[in-house]
Write a protein that holds these residues in place. Sequence first.
Motif, PDB file in Angstrom:
ATOM      1  N   ASN A  38     -26.165 -54.912  -0.378  1.00  0.00           N
ATOM      2  CA  ASN A  38     -26.155 -53.688   0.435  1.00  0.00           C
ATOM      3  C   ASN A  38     -27.144 -52.627  -0.043  1.00  0.00           C
ATOM      4  N   LYS A  39     -27.206 -52.402  -1.350  1.00  0.00           N
ATOM      5  CA  LYS A  39     -28.067 -51.346  -1.875  1.00  0.00           C
ATOM      6  C   LYS A  39     -29.527 -51.632  -1.576  1.00  0.00           C
ATOM      7  N   ILE A  40     -29.883 -52.891  -1.561  1.00  0.00           N
ATOM      8  CA  ILE A  40     -31.263 -53.265  -1.241  1.00  0.00           C
ATOM      9  C   ILE A  40     -31.555 -52.978   0.223  1.00  0.00           C
ATOM     10  N   PHE A  41     -30.694 -53.437   1.104  1.00  0.00           N
ATOM     11  CA  PHE A  41     -30.925 -53.260   2.532  1.00  0.00           C
ATOM     12  C   PHE A  41     -30.838 -51.792   2.946  1.00  0.00           C
ATOM     13  N   GLU A  42     -29.995 -51.028   2.255  1.00  0.00           N
ATOM     14  CA  GLU A  42     -29.870 -49.607   2.582  1.00  0.00           C
ATOM     15  C   GLU A  42     -31.162 -48.849   2.299  1.00  0.00           C
ATOM     16  N   LYS A  43     -31.973 -49.337   1.356  1.00  0.00           N
ATOM     17  CA  LYS A  43     -33.272 -48.718   1.083  1.00  0.00           C
ATOM     18  C   LYS A  43     -34.156 -48.732   2.324  1.00  0.00           C
ATOM     19  N   TYR A  44     -33.914 -49.702   3.191  1.00  0.00           N
ATOM     20  CA  TYR A  44     -34.697 -49.853   4.409  1.00  0.00           C
ATOM     21  C   TYR A  44     -33.906 -49.391   5.636  1.00  0.00           C
ATOM     22  N   ASN A  45     -32.877 -48.582   5.388  1.00  0.00           N
ATOM     23  CA  ASN A  45     -32.051 -47.982   6.439  1.00  0.00           C
ATOM     24  C   ASN A  45     -31.348 -49.030   7.284  1.00  0.00           C
ATOM     25  N   LEU A  46     -31.032 -50.151   6.674  1.00  0.00           N
ATOM     26  CA  LEU A  46     -30.218 -51.186   7.303  1.00  0.00           C
ATOM     27  C   LEU A  46     -28.799 -50.999   6.798  1.00  0.00           C
ATOM     28  N   ILE A  47     -27.860 -50.779   7.705  1.00  0.00           N
ATOM     29  CA  ILE A  47     -26.531 -50.323   7.319  1.00  0.00           C
ATOM     30  C   ILE A  47     -25.454 -51.252   7.877  1.00  0.00           C
ATOM     31  N   ARG A  48     -24.228 -51.068   7.386  1.00  0.00           N
ATOM     32  CA  ARG A  48     -23.076 -51.805   7.892  1.00  0.00           C
ATOM     33  C   ARG A  48     -22.134 -50.850   8.601  1.00  0.00           C
TER      34      ARG A  48
END
Length: 266
Positions: A256-266
């Motif tokens: 999650n922390k990696i994807f959140e860097k690219y504004n990809l969220i759950r």
Amino acid sequence: MVSRILMTTLIAMVSLSSYAAGTINVYGAGGPHHAFEEAAAAFMSLDENRDVKIDITYGPLKKWEECAKSISKDCQQKGADILWGTSEHVTFTLMDQFKNYGFNNKSTSAIYLRPAVIIVQKGNPKKIDSFSDLINRDDINKVVVNNQTLNTLTSGTGIWEDIAGREGKLEDIQKFRKKIIYQGQGSGDAFKYFDKNYADAWISWPEWYASHSQKIDVVNIEPSRRIYRAITITKRNNASEETNRFYEYLISGKANKIFEKYNLIR
């Protein structure tokens, strides 16, 4: 009928034999690839995955389709183990195109969402504050993605229309489209045009800003108009143990922390 069944079986056998044990071949569109590359590196750094190699291949479908299907000899990475999609309509098309190559929708999971955003030139020289500015101001030129073919399979197709029409006003569509100066074949094509400073605004996804923040800025779309599309992953039928582990790693939220860097969220 017999020959068709035989051909399908042979294709599946070739496809299954094309990936080496311990190697995971992952394919998908450009944009989210940065997040997948970082997630793959994090996964491989874990002690239990030291012997696993993950190859990420990205770009327009036409760039990697034959390699992912293992029907070309001119590929270093063959036989896709995981495909990622950038919207549900993209995923549906991928599953249709790869149904004879070891994939089906039963192994698809939506893992992240991202909102459409307004990409603007660095420093936001036109002082764009909202999507309403793109509708009502005549001094703002726009780039959009409209074309949809297998060669340019993209999640960005027509998102501007969804957003401009969100309030049910035909005049919003009419006003917006007057200042569209380029309709891209895909996100990569649209970005190349935008990057030449030919346009003031481009309707796209936040991962493009995360990857090119030195060149561009981003303006969030107001909540009343904001739309989201999903990132999906699909693993091949009869996936290897390594592929299953990486697939579970991605859907578990451990990255999650990696994807959140690219504004990809759950």
